[in-house]
Design a protein around this motif. Structure first.
Motif, PDB file in Angstrom:
ATOM      1  N   ASN A   1       3.910  25.188 -23.337  1.00 35.22           N
ATOM      2  CA  ASN A   1       3.533  24.576 -22.058  1.00 35.22           C
ATOM      3  C   ASN A   1       4.477  25.144 -20.999  1.00 35.22           C
ATOM      4  O   ASN A   1       5.174  24.414 -20.302  1.00 35.22           O
ATOM      5  CB  ASN A   1       3.628  23.049 -22.138  1.00 35.22           C
ATOM      6  CG  ASN A   1       2.896  22.351 -21.017  1.00 35.22           C
ATOM      7  OD1 ASN A   1       2.209  22.986 -20.229  1.00 35.22           O
ATOM      8  ND2 ASN A   1       3.046  21.045 -20.932  1.00 35.22           N
ATOM      9  N   ASN A   2       4.473  26.470 -20.927  1.00 35.24           N
ATOM     10  CA  ASN A   2       5.436  27.189 -20.101  1.00 35.24           C
ATOM     11  C   ASN A   2       5.380  26.765 -18.638  1.00 35.24           C
ATOM     12  O   ASN A   2       4.301  26.517 -18.096  1.00 35.24           O
ATOM     13  CB  ASN A   2       5.196  28.692 -20.183  1.00 35.24           C
ATOM     14  CG  ASN A   2       5.581  29.273 -21.525  1.00 35.24           C
ATOM     15  OD1 ASN A   2       5.835  28.546 -22.480  1.00 35.24           O
ATOM     16  ND2 ASN A   2       5.621  30.595 -21.602  1.00 35.24           N
ATOM     17  N   SER A  43      -6.463  13.653 -16.069  1.00 36.42           N
ATOM     18  CA  SER A  43      -5.382  13.881 -15.100  1.00 36.42           C
ATOM     19  C   SER A  43      -5.823  13.452 -13.705  1.00 36.42           C
ATOM     20  O   SER A  43      -5.046  12.838 -12.956  1.00 36.42           O
ATOM     21  CB  SER A  43      -4.976  15.353 -15.107  1.00 36.42           C
ATOM     22  OG  SER A  43      -4.464  15.730 -16.370  1.00 36.42           O
ATOM     23  N   VAL A  44      -7.060  13.757 -13.330  1.00 35.25           N
ATOM     24  CA  VAL A  44      -7.585  13.327 -12.033  1.00 35.25           C
ATOM     25  C   VAL A  44      -7.650  11.805 -11.969  1.00 35.25           C
ATOM     26  O   VAL A  44      -7.293  11.183 -10.956  1.00 35.25           O
ATOM     27  CB  VAL A  44      -8.974  13.957 -11.785  1.00 35.25           C
ATOM     28  CG1 VAL A  44      -9.647  13.319 -10.563  1.00 35.25           C
ATOM     29  CG2 VAL A  44      -8.841  15.469 -11.596  1.00 35.25           C
ATOM     30  N   ALA A  74      -2.380  17.118 -17.951  1.00 30.71           N
ATOM     31  CA  ALA A  74      -2.145  18.447 -17.393  1.00 30.71           C
ATOM     32  C   ALA A  74      -0.669  18.803 -17.344  1.00 30.71           C
ATOM     33  O   ALA A  74      -0.310  19.978 -17.255  1.00 30.71           O
ATOM     34  CB  ALA A  74      -2.748  18.548 -15.991  1.00 30.71           C
ATOM     35  N   PHE A  75       0.204  17.793 -17.402  1.00 19.16           N
ATOM     36  CA  PHE A  75       1.648  18.041 -17.438  1.00 19.16           C
ATOM     37  C   PHE A  75       2.176  18.004 -18.864  1.00 19.16           C
ATOM     38  O   PHE A  75       2.968  18.857 -19.263  1.00 19.16           O
ATOM     39  CB  PHE A  75       2.394  17.001 -16.595  1.00 19.16           C
ATOM     40  CG  PHE A  75       3.870  17.304 -16.437  1.00 19.16           C
ATOM     41  CD1 PHE A  75       4.334  17.975 -15.323  1.00 19.16           C
ATOM     42  CD2 PHE A  75       4.800  16.933 -17.407  1.00 19.16           C
ATOM     43  CE1 PHE A  75       5.690  18.277 -15.173  1.00 19.16           C
ATOM     44  CE2 PHE A  75       6.146  17.218 -17.266  1.00 19.16           C
ATOM     45  CZ  PHE A  75       6.591  17.899 -16.145  1.00 19.16           C
ATOM     46  N   ASP A  76       1.742  17.023 -19.648  1.00 17.24           N
ATOM     47  CA  ASP A  76       2.336  16.774 -20.963  1.00 17.24           C
ATOM     48  C   ASP A  76       1.775  17.664 -22.059  1.00 17.24           C
ATOM     49  O   ASP A  76       2.476  18.001 -23.019  1.00 17.24           O
ATOM     50  CB  ASP A  76       2.118  15.320 -21.375  1.00 17.24           C
ATOM     51  CG  ASP A  76       2.830  14.339 -20.468  1.00 17.24           C
ATOM     52  OD1 ASP A  76       3.745  14.762 -19.745  1.00 17.24           O
ATOM     53  OD2 ASP A  76       2.456  13.151 -20.470  1.00 17.24           O
ATOM     54  N   GLN A  77       0.496  18.011 -21.956  1.00 17.89           N
ATOM     55  CA  GLN A  77      -0.197  18.681 -23.048  1.00 17.89           C
ATOM     56  C   GLN A  77      -0.374  20.167 -22.751  1.00 17.89           C
ATOM     57  O   GLN A  77      -0.315  20.602 -21.596  1.00 17.89           O
ATOM     58  CB  GLN A  77      -1.561  18.031 -23.269  1.00 17.89           C
ATOM     59  CG  GLN A  77      -1.502  16.556 -23.638  1.00 17.89           C
ATOM     60  CD  GLN A  77      -2.872  15.915 -23.679  1.00 17.89           C
ATOM     61  OE1 GLN A  77      -3.907  16.603 -23.689  1.00 17.89           O
ATOM     62  NE2 GLN A  77      -2.911  14.585 -23.708  1.00 17.89           N
ATOM     63  N   GLU A  78      -0.610  20.927 -23.805  1.00 22.42           N
ATOM     64  CA  GLU A  78      -0.953  22.331 -23.626  1.00 22.42           C
ATOM     65  C   GLU A  78      -2.413  22.420 -23.201  1.00 22.42           C
ATOM     66  O   GLU A  78      -3.302  21.961 -23.914  1.00 22.42           O
ATOM     67  CB  GLU A  78      -0.733  23.122 -24.924  1.00 22.42           C
ATOM     68  CG  GLU A  78      -1.090  24.586 -24.773  1.00 22.42           C
ATOM     69  CD  GLU A  78      -0.791  25.403 -26.012  1.00 22.42           C
ATOM     70  OE1 GLU A  78      -0.491  26.605 -25.869  1.00 22.42           O
ATOM     71  OE2 GLU A  78      -0.867  24.844 -27.116  1.00 22.42           O
ATOM     72  N   LEU A 105      -4.254  25.302 -13.815  1.00 19.05           N
ATOM     73  CA  LEU A 105      -2.840  25.337 -13.441  1.00 19.05           C
ATOM     74  C   LEU A 105      -2.453  24.002 -12.814  1.00 19.05           C
ATOM     75  O   LEU A 105      -3.097  23.539 -11.866  1.00 19.05           O
ATOM     76  CB  LEU A 105      -2.580  26.476 -12.447  1.00 19.05           C
ATOM     77  CG  LEU A 105      -1.146  26.651 -11.962  1.00 19.05           C
ATOM     78  CD1 LEU A 105      -0.196  26.951 -13.125  1.00 19.05           C
ATOM     79  CD2 LEU A 105      -1.071  27.771 -10.919  1.00 19.05           C
ATOM     80  N   ALA A 106      -1.402  23.371 -13.340  1.00 19.71           N
ATOM     81  CA  ALA A 106      -0.935  22.071 -12.869  1.00 19.71           C
ATOM     82  C   ALA A 106       0.270  22.257 -11.954  1.00 19.71           C
ATOM     83  O   ALA A 106       1.260  22.872 -12.353  1.00 19.71           O
ATOM     84  CB  ALA A 106      -0.566  21.195 -14.059  1.00 19.71           C
ATOM     85  N   VAL A 107       0.201  21.728 -10.724  1.00 20.36           N
ATOM     86  CA  VAL A 107       1.253  21.917  -9.721  1.00 20.36           C
ATOM     87  C   VAL A 107       2.062  20.630  -9.554  1.00 20.36           C
ATOM     88  O   VAL A 107       1.497  19.560  -9.333  1.00 20.36           O
ATOM     89  CB  VAL A 107       0.657  22.332  -8.365  1.00 20.36           C
ATOM     90  CG1 VAL A 107       1.774  22.552  -7.339  1.00 20.36           C
ATOM     91  CG2 VAL A 107      -0.191  23.599  -8.505  1.00 20.36           C
TER      92      VAL A 107
END
Length: 465
Positions: A235-236, A323-324, A355-359, A365-367
């Motif tokens: 999850n770079n 995520s939304v 979108a932040f925690d998972q691959e 792309l999560a900002v």
């Protein structure tokens, strides 16, 4: 899977390309025995001769580049220009080890009390490779080039949706002149992996894949006291500081996230951007992403193709929607059509959102914004994964100062995370263990054997206990 027919399906057209009959348990056992028999002869072949065959494999790859790239594109939907680049990279890793393996496998002399002492690197035997579909040639060649050249033989269990690629890879080694049994593609499912690890010929396993698959294979190998190497998910983060070269960072971030339609463990999935520059940077990013050409993977102008299977697109859609629902905002994209998922940018992403925690294995792309260096490090480290990170800043001294504080297998400064034959590749935490590529990679599946020689065995010899 047992003996059910397996179909290779083009994810863009839905066409069945070819159907396969999986091997029976008995046929797999025969293959393992043949690999061991081949090993007994292969380990005696001089390293220079093995390197010559590897050089020949690179030539075969390049001579058949168009055909092999077409196979990749047909089976898993990779845009054709990226498939061609994948074949070229496989040829590169072959050339690299053909040139470097003799020195990497040479005995290491060590000064001790002995008259002579050294470490030699002997092959283990037959190594099982469990490989994924997203880079169906590269993942195999970055394993096979060093492993075979070290004197081992290999059995490949490839993902069931890219068996045409598996067959083609075996044909490359065969055409290059490798002896029968040194490399074999086994048309089997995951249900036969444990039985293979039971076979006395199989001495180790290398897996690139999901965390669940890695855990299962590691347990099975560990219970049999057999070595395993795991290259798992990632999850770079792409960390853009306010002093970065923003134009260069923008282009690099797009490539890091959206090449291979986002289906890469080392893709930059989380964009952490300094709040001071966030609005302008994200606006420029959205404009560039909207301009990426989507469509037929066989079109040379296509940059975003389809995902390798429709269920993968549905999984990504679910992560996006949740995520939304938790408060993220859609800056662009978000729609799915079959196996196609629009290139998507989500803003306002926070820990606790998928979108932040998972691959996310696709073009999403999560900002997330940050205010200072400490907050950036906290967000960066807030992940179960540890494969790699990209830092963007003009102050490279600061970036290097941060490196020891970052729990990742790789830190790239002002560049996307990528695998390079000359550098070790692998992760920490849930991203796995062990290293591929470089001198470390070729020594993963060897017996580092200590040799201690005393010319005279007199009782006063300083090395005698």
């Amino acid at each position: 899977m047992s003996n059910e027919t397996v179909h290779s399906v083009n994810p863009y057209s839905g066409e069945v390309i070819q159907s396969f009959r999986p091997l029976s348990v008995e046929e797999v056992a025969v293959s393992a025995a043949r690999a061991h028999k081949a090993f007994l002869a292969w380990r005696k072949v001089p390293v220079a001769e093995r390197c010559g065959l590897l050089e020949r494999a690179s030539e075969v790859l390049l001579s058949r580049k168009s055909e092999l790239a077409q196979t990749i594109t047909a089976e898993m939907g990779k845009p054709i220009t990226q498939s061609l680049a994948e074949i070229e990279k496989c040829a590169w890793v072959c050339r690299y080890y053909a040139g470097e393996a003799p020195s990497q496998l040479a005995r290491t002399l060590i000064e001790t009390d002995a008259d002579r002492s050294y470490v030699r690197y002997d092959p283990l035997g037959t190594v099982l490779a469990v490989m994924p579909w997203n880079y169906p040639f590269w993942q195999v060649f970055r394993f096979a080039a060093p492993t075979l050249t070290a004197g081992n033989t290999a059995l490949l269990k490839h993902a069931s949706n890219v068996w045409l690629c598996g067959e083609a890879i075996e044909s490359v080694f065969r055409e290059a002149g490798y002896p029968e049994g040194v490399f074999r593609h086994l048309k089997i499912g995951s249900d036969q992996v444990e039985a293979l690890l039971d076979h006395p010929a199989v001495k180790a396993v290398s897996l690139t894949g999901s965390g669940g698959a890695g855990s299962a294979v590691a347990r099975a190998a560990g219970s049999r006291i057999k070595k395993s190497l795991l290259e798992l998910g990632g999850n770079n983060a792409l960390v853009v500081f306010d002093d970065a070269d923003l134009d260069a960072a923008l282009e690099t971030c797009i490539q890091a996230r959206f090449q291979n339609t986002g289906q890469s463990c080392i893709a930059g999935k989380r964009l952490l951007v300094h709040r001071k520059i966030a609005d302008g940077f994200v606006a420029a990013l959205v404009d560039r992403v909207k301009a990426l050409k989507s469509g037929d993977p066989e079109d040379p102008d296509t940059y975003i193709g389809v995902l390798a299977r429709e269920d993968l697109a549905r999984d990504l859609e679910a992560q996006y929607q949740e995520s939304v629902n938790k408060g993220a905002h859609t800056a662009c994209g978000g729609k799915r059509d079959g196996a196609f998922f629009e290139p998507t940018i989500l803003t306002g992403v926070q820990p606790g959102m998928p979108a932040f925690d998972q691959e996310t294995f696709g073009p999403l792309l999560a900002v997330t914004e940050f205010d200072d260096e400490d907050e950036a490090l906290d967000l960066l480290g807030n992940s179960q994964y540890g494969l790699g990170v990209s830092l963007f800043t003009r102050d490279t001294a600061r970036a290097e100062r941060l490196v020891p504080e970052i729990e990742e297998g790789a830190v790239f400064i002002n560049e996307l995370v990528k695998s390079d034959p000359r550098l070790p590749f692998g992760g920490v935490k849930a991203s796995g263990y062990g290293r591929e590529l470089s001198a470390l990679g070729i020594r993963e599946f060897v017996n580092a054997k200590t040799v201690y020689i005393v010319a005279s065995t007199g009782s006063d010899h300083p090395g005698k206990d």
